[in-house]
Scaffold this motif. Structure first.
Motif, PDB file in Angstrom:
ATOM      1  N   GLY A 177      -0.796  16.813 -11.868  1.00 55.19           N
ATOM      2  CA  GLY A 177       0.367  16.244 -12.539  1.00 55.19           C
ATOM      3  C   GLY A 177       0.180  14.779 -12.874  1.00 55.19           C
ATOM      4  O   GLY A 177       0.497  14.325 -13.975  1.00 55.19           O
ATOM      5  N   PHE A 178      -0.374  14.006 -11.929  1.00 51.19           N
ATOM      6  CA  PHE A 178      -0.571  12.581 -12.162  1.00 51.19           C
ATOM      7  C   PHE A 178      -1.602  12.339 -13.262  1.00 51.19           C
ATOM      8  O   PHE A 178      -1.363  11.561 -14.186  1.00 51.19           O
ATOM      9  N   ALA A 189      -0.885  10.768 -16.910  1.00 50.76           N
ATOM     10  CA  ALA A 189      -1.559   9.532 -17.290  1.00 50.76           C
ATOM     11  C   ALA A 189      -2.331   9.718 -18.599  1.00 50.76           C
ATOM     12  O   ALA A 189      -2.322   8.839 -19.465  1.00 50.76           O
ATOM     13  N   LEU A 190      -2.998  10.856 -18.751  1.00 51.99           N
ATOM     14  CA  LEU A 190      -3.708  11.128 -20.000  1.00 51.99           C
ATOM     15  C   LEU A 190      -2.744  11.238 -21.176  1.00 51.99           C
ATOM     16  O   LEU A 190      -3.024  10.749 -22.272  1.00 51.99           O
ATOM     17  N   LEU A 233      -2.492   5.468 -27.652  1.00 53.60           N
ATOM     18  CA  LEU A 233      -3.460   5.405 -28.747  1.00 53.60           C
ATOM     19  C   LEU A 233      -2.808   5.715 -30.090  1.00 53.60           C
ATOM     20  O   LEU A 233      -3.126   5.078 -31.103  1.00 53.60           O
ATOM     21  N   LEU A 234      -1.904   6.695 -30.108  1.00 52.11           N
ATOM     22  CA  LEU A 234      -1.196   7.015 -31.348  1.00 52.11           C
ATOM     23  C   LEU A 234      -0.344   5.847 -31.831  1.00 52.11           C
ATOM     24  O   LEU A 234      -0.162   5.655 -33.035  1.00 52.11           O
ATOM     25  N   LEU A 235       0.154   5.048 -30.878  1.00 47.22           N
ATOM     26  CA  LEU A 235       0.970   3.885 -31.223  1.00 47.22           C
ATOM     27  C   LEU A 235       0.133   2.627 -31.440  1.00 47.22           C
ATOM     28  O   LEU A 235       0.673   1.560 -31.702  1.00 47.22           O
ATOM     29  N   GLY A 267       4.366  12.584 -14.655  1.00 48.90           N
ATOM     30  CA  GLY A 267       3.613  13.810 -14.413  1.00 48.90           C
ATOM     31  C   GLY A 267       3.644  14.207 -12.950  1.00 48.90           C
ATOM     32  O   GLY A 267       3.750  15.397 -12.615  1.00 48.90           O
ATOM     33  N   LEU A 268       3.572  13.242 -12.043  1.00 48.79           N
ATOM     34  CA  LEU A 268       3.648  13.519 -10.616  1.00 48.79           C
ATOM     35  C   LEU A 268       5.011  14.088 -10.245  1.00 48.79           C
ATOM     36  O   LEU A 268       5.107  15.078  -9.506  1.00 48.79           O
TER      37      LEU A 268
END
Length: 78
Positions: free
Chosen positions: A16-17, A21-22, A29-31, A58-59
């Motif tokens: 989840g973490f 994070a990814l 990156l998109l921004l 995610g965690l």
């Protein structure tokens, strides 16, 4: 707690973490926010913040998913 439940807890937290994070990194990156820019520019700082927020989210999602359906799980989770 037995070893199997500890293994499931550790793996789900890690997945989840890292997944969060990814996701935060890719959104950055998109921004146009690259955390690997040289120096500490505003865009790299905001990219790092997105990675941290994504990892934390995610965690939390992994923990809620793992504890779904358990009676009293919300009371024992700290």
């Amino acid at each position: 707690m037995n070893q199997k439940s500890l293994l499931v807890e550790g793996l789900s937290d890690a997945i989840g973490f890292v997944g969060g994070a990814l996701l935060g990194y890719w959104i950055g990156l998109l921004l146009g926010l690259n955390i690997f820019d040289p120096g500490y520019s505003n865009s790299s700082i905001f990219g790092i913040v997105l990675v941290g927020l994504g990892g934390g989210a995610g965690l939390q999602i992994a923990r809620r998913w793992r504890n779904r359906g358990k009676p009293g799980a919300a009371d024992t989770e700290k």
